[in-house]
Structures are given as structure tokens and as C-alpha cells.
Design a protein around this motif. Structure first.
Motif, mmCIF file in Angstrom:
data_model
loop_
_atom_site.group_PDB
_atom_site.id
_atom_site.type_symbol
_atom_site.label_atom_id
_atom_site.label_comp_id
_atom_site.label_asym_id
_atom_site.label_seq_id
_atom_site.Cartn_x
_atom_site.Cartn_y
_atom_site.Cartn_z
ATOM 1 N N CYS A 151 0.841 -1.190 0.000
ATOM 2 C CA CYS A 151 0.000 0.000 0.000
ATOM 3 C C CYS A 151 0.879 1.243 0.000
ATOM 4 C CB CYS A 151 -0.907 0.034 1.232
ATOM 5 S SG CYS A 151 -1.982 -1.408 1.427
ATOM 6 N N VAL A 152 0.361 2.316 -0.595
ATOM 7 C CA VAL A 152 1.039 3.607 -0.611
ATOM 8 C C VAL A 152 0.264 4.541 0.300
ATOM 9 C CG1 VAL A 152 1.899 5.482 -2.049
ATOM 10 C CG2 VAL A 152 1.688 3.174 -3.003
ATOM 11 N N ALA A 153 0.955 5.166 1.255
ATOM 12 C CA ALA A 153 0.297 6.098 2.167
ATOM 13 C C ALA A 153 -0.301 7.260 1.388
ATOM 14 C CB ALA A 153 1.290 6.614 3.207
ATOM 15 N N LYS A 154 -1.425 7.754 1.874
ATOM 16 C CA LYS A 154 -2.115 8.841 1.182
ATOM 17 C C LYS A 154 -1.249 10.080 1.048
ATOM 18 C CE LYS A 154 -6.318 11.664 1.428
ATOM 19 N NZ LYS A 154 -7.522 12.010 2.238
ATOM 20 N N ASP A 155 -0.402 10.351 2.066
ATOM 21 C CA ASP A 155 0.464 11.531 2.004
ATOM 22 C C ASP A 155 1.766 11.276 1.253
ATOM 23 O OD1 ASP A 155 1.891 9.936 3.738
ATOM 24 O OD2 ASP A 155 1.765 11.302 5.448
ATOM 25 N N LEU A 156 1.913 10.067 0.669
ATOM 26 C CA LEU A 156 3.062 9.697 -0.154
ATOM 27 C C LEU A 156 4.382 9.693 0.621
ATOM 28 C CD1 LEU A 156 2.255 11.749 -3.404
ATOM 29 C CD2 LEU A 156 1.618 9.382 -2.866
ATOM 30 N N SER A 157 4.304 9.626 1.938
ATOM 31 C CA SER A 157 5.525 9.656 2.741
ATOM 32 C C SER A 157 6.179 8.293 2.866
ATOM 33 C CB SER A 157 5.214 10.192 4.144
ATOM 34 O OG SER A 157 4.307 9.318 4.821
ATOM 35 N N LYS A 158 5.420 7.233 2.642
ATOM 36 C CA LYS A 158 5.956 5.887 2.864
ATOM 37 C C LYS A 158 5.105 4.851 2.147
ATOM 38 C CE LYS A 158 3.591 6.121 7.341
ATOM 39 N NZ LYS A 158 3.421 7.573 7.311
ATOM 40 N N LEU A 159 5.701 3.666 2.012
ATOM 41 C CA LEU A 159 4.992 2.471 1.582
ATOM 42 C C LEU A 159 4.885 1.533 2.784
ATOM 43 C CD1 LEU A 159 6.951 1.651 -1.730
ATOM 44 C CD2 LEU A 159 5.079 3.270 -1.422
ATOM 45 N N VAL A 160 3.918 0.655 2.748
ATOM 46 C CA VAL A 160 3.830 -0.388 3.772
ATOM 47 C C VAL A 160 3.615 -1.719 3.083
ATOM 48 C CG1 VAL A 160 1.346 0.002 4.150
ATOM 49 C CG2 VAL A 160 2.705 -1.186 5.884
ATOM 50 N N VAL A 161 4.455 -2.700 3.429
ATOM 51 C CA VAL A 161 4.263 -4.074 2.990
ATOM 52 C C VAL A 161 3.635 -4.822 4.153
ATOM 53 C CG1 VAL A 161 5.360 -6.180 2.157
ATOM 54 C CG2 VAL A 161 6.242 -3.966 1.462
ATOM 55 N N TRP A 162 2.536 -5.509 3.877
ATOM 56 C CA TRP A 162 1.701 -6.078 4.930
ATOM 57 C C TRP A 162 1.461 -7.556 4.644
ATOM 58 C CZ3 TRP A 162 -4.194 -5.899 4.732
ATOM 59 C CH2 TRP A 162 -4.759 -6.309 5.950
ATOM 60 N N ASN A 163 1.712 -8.403 5.643
ATOM 61 C CA ASN A 163 1.341 -9.813 5.577
ATOM 62 C C ASN A 163 0.092 -9.993 6.432
ATOM 63 O OD1 ASN A 163 0.992 -12.601 5.982
ATOM 64 N ND2 ASN A 163 3.170 -13.001 5.765
ATOM 65 N N PRO A 164 -1.098 -10.066 5.815
ATOM 66 C CA PRO A 164 -2.337 -10.145 6.595
ATOM 67 C C PRO A 164 -2.421 -11.402 7.465
ATOM 68 C CG PRO A 164 -2.777 -9.602 4.300
ATOM 69 C CD PRO A 164 -1.351 -10.032 4.365
ATOM 70 N N TYR A 165 -1.845 -12.503 6.994
ATOM 71 C CA TYR A 165 -1.944 -13.758 7.737
ATOM 72 C C TYR A 165 -1.120 -13.701 9.016
ATOM 73 C CZ TYR A 165 -1.464 -18.709 8.883
ATOM 74 O OH TYR A 165 -1.461 -19.896 9.543
ATOM 75 N N LEU A 166 0.100 -13.188 8.937
ATOM 76 C CA LEU A 166 0.960 -13.100 10.118
ATOM 77 C C LEU A 166 0.754 -11.804 10.898
ATOM 78 C CD1 LEU A 166 4.370 -14.474 8.760
ATOM 79 C CD2 LEU A 166 2.591 -15.712 10.014
ATOM 80 N N CYS A 167 -0.061 -10.878 10.341
ATOM 81 C CA CYS A 167 -0.275 -9.562 10.958
ATOM 82 C C CYS A 167 1.050 -8.847 11.163
ATOM 83 C CB CYS A 167 -1.035 -9.701 12.284
ATOM 84 S SG CYS A 167 -2.712 -10.326 12.082
ATOM 85 N N GLN A 168 1.908 -8.895 10.161
ATOM 86 C CA GLN A 168 3.190 -8.205 10.197
ATOM 87 C C GLN A 168 3.227 -7.141 9.110
ATOM 88 O OE1 GLN A 168 6.306 -11.085 9.698
ATOM 89 N NE2 GLN A 168 6.055 -11.965 11.738
ATOM 90 N N SER A 169 4.001 -6.085 9.358
ATOM 91 C CA SER A 169 4.113 -5.020 8.368
ATOM 92 C C SER A 169 5.516 -4.427 8.415
ATOM 93 C CB SER A 169 3.068 -3.924 8.612
ATOM 94 O OG SER A 169 3.225 -3.376 9.908
ATOM 95 N N ARG A 170 5.888 -3.808 7.304
ATOM 96 C CA ARG A 170 7.165 -3.102 7.222
ATOM 97 C C ARG A 170 6.930 -1.758 6.543
ATOM 98 N NH1 ARG A 170 12.667 -5.298 4.352
ATOM 99 N NH2 ARG A 170 12.323 -6.969 5.875
ATOM 100 N N TRP A 171 7.462 -0.694 7.170
ATOM 101 C CA TRP A 171 7.369 0.646 6.610
ATOM 102 C C TRP A 171 8.620 0.918 5.782
ATOM 103 C CZ3 TRP A 171 2.750 2.853 7.555
ATOM 104 C CH2 TRP A 171 2.013 2.378 8.641
ATOM 105 N N ILE A 172 8.410 1.480 4.597
ATOM 106 C CA ILE A 172 9.519 1.735 3.676
ATOM 107 C C ILE A 172 9.481 3.186 3.231
ATOM 108 C CG2 ILE A 172 10.557 1.098 1.464
ATOM 109 C CD1 ILE A 172 9.168 -1.646 1.793
ATOM 110 N N GLY A 173 10.570 3.890 3.446
ATOM 111 C CA GLY A 173 10.660 5.282 3.043
ATOM 112 C C GLY A 173 11.194 5.426 1.631
ATOM 113 N N PRO A 174 11.135 6.621 1.066
ATOM 114 C CA PRO A 174 11.607 6.851 -0.312
ATOM 115 C C PRO A 174 13.119 6.973 -0.373
ATOM 116 C CG PRO A 174 10.811 8.890 0.616
ATOM 117 C CD PRO A 174 10.561 7.833 1.658
ATOM 118 N N ARG A 175 13.627 6.913 -1.589
ATOM 119 C CA ARG A 175 15.059 7.102 -1.812
ATOM 120 C C ARG A 175 15.434 8.572 -1.652
ATOM 121 N NH1 ARG A 175 17.099 7.828 -7.016
ATOM 122 N NH2 ARG A 175 19.366 7.700 -7.207
#
Length: 445
Positions: free
Chosen positions: A134-158
Motif C-alpha cells: 500500500c502507498v500512504a495517502k500523504d506519499l511519505s511511505k509504503l507499507v508491505v503487509w502480511n495479513p496472515y501473520l499480521c506483520q508489516s514493514r514501513w519503507i521510506g523513499p530514496r
């Protein structure tokens, strides 16, 4: 004698007391009717119950006991063979993510899920191999989400931030031992947006397994094709396929300055996450023009055969068609027609169905039951004040079968236009994540 009787009564009472404690510890009620524990339910019944549990709630289910954890993990191991035990996928509505279930009788249901930190997302959601990007609405970050494990990772831009016109994909490369390395593609091309063009073109890759957790640039050469910013790719076997066309600025205009649409070739492109590059142009079974609706989706054929589907609807025609692949590879594709729907007539007027040129027409197919489900806003038109627009799933089948499912009111929200770069109020149709979602044990945190 009385002593013997008292001893016998004491022994009986003690035995009954211990029996009562035993059953109480097991969570059962002593009496004529014994209430079984949840853990004692037949596995078939447990599976039927689990089918109705949102995937984001399975973490609590797995932690209840080892038996339940084994059942849910078996779905992951079985993969496509167990896909009917889970939701079909996810759908984005009103900047929120909803879990999506499709029942073979034609019913569609959604339920809002909570993303980390109540994240509001932009217009796009991407999926591959059980992971959601998913891409945050304010374009500040991406989030990769594993719904089954309920885990997520926030990723910032270059750089400073992501852009509204960026195109993304999530996929994976696979080594000879079938070990998968999940990656994110960021595709930057400013030539298809309004405003000053500085000819920025580049591809960036983010490797989920990388220790430095940073983006790296793949290439900056400008290709002879472009992908419109509202186009969202479809993931098939770890690679992502995009609808693309010739660059308009490379085509000789007519005498009046207009672009001859017949001279613009459209085609399919595959980004190969193993080779980390785009492949050759692949043929489409139709030819589209600028205002036509073209969207892609992926689906499962049989137990584990991931395939591609394409929807094409002409802006001035009264029909749309869906094609599915017989085979698809980064350098080869073959198609067969799946469904043609005539959209004229009173039934479509009554259902308020119309394909949106931009951001509309997301869909999935149920090949086994010869059904397609298209997600759109109802297109109610009235001289007086119209009723609120509704997110709607339109279910199409063989022999003219059609019905609609109301998924809830569409809200007019503020969005950053990827074309103009300006904020505007808009109603956006639902966006479904394809029909090949399968849970995964991939760690993302």
C-alpha cells in the motif's frame, strides 16, 4: 456396619468431587448433556468456522491451540488447493482496505480491516504471493503487509518523498532451490503527467531481504513506450504485467496537430523480477484507444496455475469483453475469449452500470464457474439531486446473467491527482487486488 457405610459414602463423594473437578478443568458441564470443548469439534466443522473468520483475525485463532495453528498453517502449505478456505483478496474503498469474500452463488461481501497505525492509503493497492503493498495517502511511505501473520514493514523513499505519478509493483525472484526473494519496483516516468517534463525515467528496486534496506536504481534510459499512471499491473508467478503503449511524443501528428490513434500500438509488458528488467512487447487480443477502459487481473486455474485476465471496454461501444491467457511468460502469451457483455438495454440503465475510463473497471474472474465480477461506482444520472454514489460489485455470468451487490456509500474525498499534481475532490471506484490471494508465512517485519 455404619462405619463401612460411611466409608463407602465418603469414597463415592470423593470420587464424584474429583470427577467434577476433572470435567470443570476440561471446560465441560457434568450432566446428561456434555458440552464439547472447541478443541474437540470435528476438523471439518472447525474449517467451516474458520472460513468465516477474517484473515486478519487468524492470529488470535492460531494462538489458541496447536491443533488450530496446524489447520491454518496447512492452508498455507497446500496453497491454491486450499484457496477456497480463505477470502478472495482485498479491495480499496474510500482510502481504506477491506477484506473481500466471493461466494460461488454470486454473493460478494466486504469487511474493513485495520492497517497498522490506521493508515490511510492512496488510490492504489498491490498484491503478490500473499503480501499486500500500500502507498500512504500523504506519499511519505509504503507499507508491505502480511495479513496472515499480521506483520508489516514501513519503507521510506530514496529521496524526499514518493510521487503521485509513481507506478509500483511487488514480486519475487526465485533461485534453483525455489527460495523466493521478494522485491518492490518503483517506476518513475514524468512524461505522462501535466506540467514541465524534465524527462525523468528510472526504475528502482527495494529488496525485502537486503540488510541495508535501501533502494537501488536499475536504469535511466528512456524507452519507446509508456505506462499510464492510472494503470496498475497484475502479478503472475512473481512477475508483474502492465498494459502499455507507444509514446505519444514519438508519433508524428496529423496536419491538425492531433495524434493518429490508429498509429499508436498498445501491448503487454512484463517486468521480470529475476532479471530485473522489462521484457519484449507481448500481443493483446484487442486494440484500444486513449479513452477506452483496459484493466488487468490475475487468477488461479486449477490448483496452482496462475494466469492473467484482461478487460477491454470501448468508450463509445455498448459492450465490454474479458480475455484470459492460455499461457503467459515474460516473453510469450496466448489468449482466449472468456466473456462478452452487451451493456445496452434497460437492465444496465436500471443497474446504473458504466465503466470508468480512469481507475475504474477493476475485476476478477471465477473461471471454473464462468463468472466475472467488475467493481465500479453506480452511474446514476438525474436532473435533480442524485442519491449518494455507491461502491458496487457487478456480477456477470453466462447467458446474460447479471446482478449487483452494494458494497457501501462512496465518499467524495480529497486526492492528489497523478496527472495534474494538484489536490481535488473526487469519487473513486473500488479497486480489487485480483483473485489469486493466498496466505503466506513470509516474514516482513
Amino acid at each position: 456396619c455404619s462405619t463401612v457405610i460411611q466409608d463407602a459414602q465418603h469414597t463415592r463423594l470423593e470420587r464424584e468431587r474429583k470427577t467434577l473437578i476433572f470435567f470443570q478443568l476440561r471446560g465441560q458441564r457434568v450432566g446428561r448433556r456434555m458440552m464439547p470443548r472447541m478443541i474437540d469439534l470435528p476438523q471439518k466443522l472447525v474449517v467451516e468456522i474458520f472460513k468465516r473468520v477474517p484473515i486478519t483475525s487468524l492470529k488470535a485463532v492460531r494462538s489458541t491451540c496447536k491443533t488450530w495453528e496446524a489447520i491454518t498453517k496447512s492452508w498455507v502449505v497446500l496453497g491454491a488447493a486450499a484457496r477456497h478456505e480463505f477470502l478472495l483478496g482485498f479491495v480499496k474503498m474510500n482510502n481504506k482496505v477491506y477484506s473481500l469474500r466471493y461466494h460461488h452463488q454470486g454473493d460478494v461481501s466486504v469487511q474493513q480491516v485495520d492497517l497498522p497505525n490506521q493508515l490511510e492509503i492512496s488510490s492504489m493497492v498491490y498484491h503478490c504471493d500473499g503480501l499486500v503493498l500500500c502507498v500512504a495517502k500523504d506519499l511519505s511511505k509504503l507499507v508491505v503487509w502480511n495479513p496472515y501473520l499480521c506483520q508489516s514493514r514501513w519503507i521510506g523513499p530514496r529521496g524526499e518523498s514518493f510521487n503521485a505519478s509513481d507506478i509500483y509493483a511487488i514480486g519475487y525472484s526465485e533461485d534453483k532451490n525455489k527460495k523466493r526473494d521478494h522485491k518492490i519496483l518503483r517506476f518513475v516516468d514524468d512524461s505522462c503527467v501535466v506540467g514541465p517534463v524534465i524527462s525523468v525515467f528510472r526504475c528502482e528496486i527495494y529488496e525485502m531481504s537486503s540488510s541495508d534496506s535501501s533502494w537501488r536504481v536499475l536504469e535511466e534510459g528512456k524507452p519507446e513506450w509508456e505506462i499510464d499512471v492510472h494503470q496498475r499491473g497484475a502479478s503472475v508467478n512473481g512477475n508483474t504485467y502492465f498494459f502499455a503503449h507507444d509514446r505519444f511524443d514519438d508519433i508524428e501528428p496529423d496536419a491538425d496537430g492531433s495524434i493518429p490513434v490508429d498509429g499508436v500500438e498498445d501491448f503487454l509488458l512484463c517486468f521480470d523480477f529475476t532479471k530485473e528488467r522489462f521484457g519484449p512487447r507481448l500481443p493483446l487480443p484487442f486494440h484500444s484507444y486513449n479513452e477506452d477502459c483496459v484493466t488487468l487481473s490475475s487468477f488461479l486455474r486449477g490448483d496452482d496455475d496462475e494466469q492473467l485476465a484482461a478487460l477491454f471496454g470501448g468508450c463509445e461501444s455498448d459492450f465490454f469483453e474479458i480475455w484470459v491467457t492460455l499461457s503467459v511468460e515474460p516473453n510469450h502469451v496466448s489468449w482466449t475469449k472468456f466473456l462478452v457483455v452487451e451493456t445496452g438495454g434497460p437492465i444496465f440503465t436500471r443497474l446504473n452500470f458504466k465503466l470508468s475510463t480512469y481507475f475504474g473497471g477493476s475485476f476478477f474472474v471465477d473461471e471454473e464457474n464462468k463468472v466475472a465480477v467488475v467493481f465500479e461506482l453506480d452511474s446514476y444520472i438525474s436532473i435533480s439531486a442524485p442519491p449518494p454514489s455507491q461502491h458496487t460489485a457487478f456480477v456477470f455470468g453466462q447467458a446474460g446473467y447479471i446482478h449487483s451487490v452494494n458494497l457501501g456509500q462512496a465518499l467524495k474525498l480529497q486526492h492528489l491527482s497523478p496527472y495534474s499534481g494538484k489536490h481535488c475532490q473526487a469519487l473513486l471506484p473500488p479497486l480489487v487486488c485480483s483473485s489469486s490471494f493466498r496466505p503466506t508465512l513470509v516474514q516482513v517485519s
